[in-house]
Write an enzyme that holds these catalytic residues in place. Sequence first.
Site, short mmCIF file in Angstrom:
data_model
loop_
_atom_site.label_atom_id
_atom_site.label_comp_id
_atom_site.label_asym_id
_atom_site.label_seq_id
_atom_site.Cartn_x
_atom_site.Cartn_y
_atom_site.Cartn_z
N GLN A 69 -69.12 14.67 32.84
CA GLN A 69 -67.49 14.02 32.65
C GLN A 69 -67.25 13.74 31.24
O GLN A 69 -66.31 13.22 31.30
CB GLN A 69 -68.29 13.59 34.21
CG GLN A 69 -68.35 12.54 33.50
CD GLN A 69 -68.33 11.17 35.07
OE1 GLN A 69 -69.02 11.90 36.11
NE2 GLN A 69 -68.06 9.98 35.01
N CYS A 75 -65.88 11.96 38.11
CA CYS A 75 -67.10 12.09 38.85
C CYS A 75 -66.80 12.67 40.64
O CYS A 75 -66.94 13.49 40.75
CB CYS A 75 -67.25 10.77 39.40
SG CYS A 75 -67.27 9.72 39.98
N HIS A 375 -68.85 5.41 42.19
CA HIS A 375 -69.40 6.29 41.36
C HIS A 375 -69.19 7.65 42.78
O HIS A 375 -69.80 7.55 43.83
CB HIS A 375 -70.40 6.54 41.10
CG HIS A 375 -71.13 7.69 39.96
ND1 HIS A 375 -70.01 8.63 39.37
CD2 HIS A 375 -72.33 7.77 40.40
CE1 HIS A 375 -70.73 9.35 39.00
NE2 HIS A 375 -72.02 9.09 39.38
N ASN A 396 -75.82 14.67 40.41
CA ASN A 396 -74.78 13.77 39.11
C ASN A 396 -74.48 14.77 38.40
O ASN A 396 -73.94 15.86 38.26
CB ASN A 396 -75.69 12.49 38.56
CG ASN A 396 -75.07 11.69 38.43
OD1 ASN A 396 -73.51 11.68 38.19
ND2 ASN A 396 -75.12 10.50 37.20
#
Length: 456
Positions: A69, A75, A375, A396
Amino acid sequence: MTTDYGGIPNEVLQDMENKFSADPKNRLAQNVCYTANPKQILKNQSSLNNQVHVFSCKVPTEGKPMSNQKASGRCWIFACLNAMRCSVMPSLQCDELEFSQNYLFFWDKLERCNYNLDSYIECARRGETFEGRLVSHLLTSPSEDGGQWDMLVNLVEKYGVIPKVCFKDAQSAAESRILCGIINNKMREFCKRLQTMVFEKASDEEIQKEKSSMLQQIYTTLSICLGTPPKTITWEYYDKSKKYQKIGPITPLEFYTTKIKPIFNMQDKLCIVNDPRAKNPYNKLYTVEYLNNMTGGRPVLYVNQPIGVLKELTMKSIADGEAVWFGCDVGKYNSIKPDGILDLKALDYNLVFGFSALGLDKEGRLNYGESLMTHAMLITAFHKENGESTKWRIENSWGDSDGDKGYLIMSDDWFSEFVYEVVIDKKFLTEEILAVTKQTPVVLPAWDPMGALAKL
């Protein structure tokens, strides 16, 4: 020599210095931390070295390539599209697939501005002014990058999705601070103008005309910075057998409804949260005032459950082959760069500072502003021993330099303390949880920590 100044008495200051200097460990810690990042000194190497990416249960398909990102707060969008691709890559016969985050980012910015403009008008009609807490909160960051799951449902069900090759990242998406600043500037100006019109008894027609002009300015700004989203796409790719494939011409919404939704239906997934505050009982439905990105869209709803339920539902989903979108407070007790570890044992505050950073429990951290969701990521695997979960594998969206080529390890106790929500398909939910969704939601104030947006 004495003075008349207030503050801490000199003898107390001297006593604190004497006690600090009397402990050699303090002097050693000072020598090290004075010239280094304290977080590097806090790392518990014995704990970090014991973490390996081997899990007893894992989804059959993990996404490739690892997404990034970059310097943006997208996110929540990345985690959603990463979950989506895990489910649909086998049916599309892809070795690699990435959906366009820039596409949903554009529509979220536009729809959120429209929602906020409507909110400013409504607040003014309620008699709310810029001096009140509500309007002040709404003006904190009107063009926020972050979001919640139900906002994603609104976007995908209206606008669809497209492969990234059909609408690549603009610089203003990968580094969004400047664009957000420009829009924030205009939205605060627009708020003043709209509220003034309401207070001066302008007609609904005059107000809507002014609002339409404002929205056009936002659309123009977004199109200049992010590009204009395509109305139709043609996607060409090679499948796993290296055979040429072509989908399209097709609209983004048709692409979603025909190729994605039969496998990954956004509307069938619910947000299950863990809010342990005594004032918010479990087995209740909650929402947050003025938390949305689309006027008339699906409301942001939470089913509150004990943390053990979140874990059980997550394991059930993964065991059935579906990865799980989740929201957490990623900044606590981690060694992500470069170790890729989320673990309460990752950092040893007691060794360096002589105290624990976990002085508050989860409820206390929410009540006193120490923690909230920051997040969103994706859970793709878990490990169980003796019938209990012990660790989780996390995809992630910060590139492939940390952990196992971008994948992290989350310990089970970290899950308990810092995971706030998971998104689970209805087919995995019990009848008791589904019944909660029929309740009239309890409305939390706009500034409640459960209204925090995933944005790191």
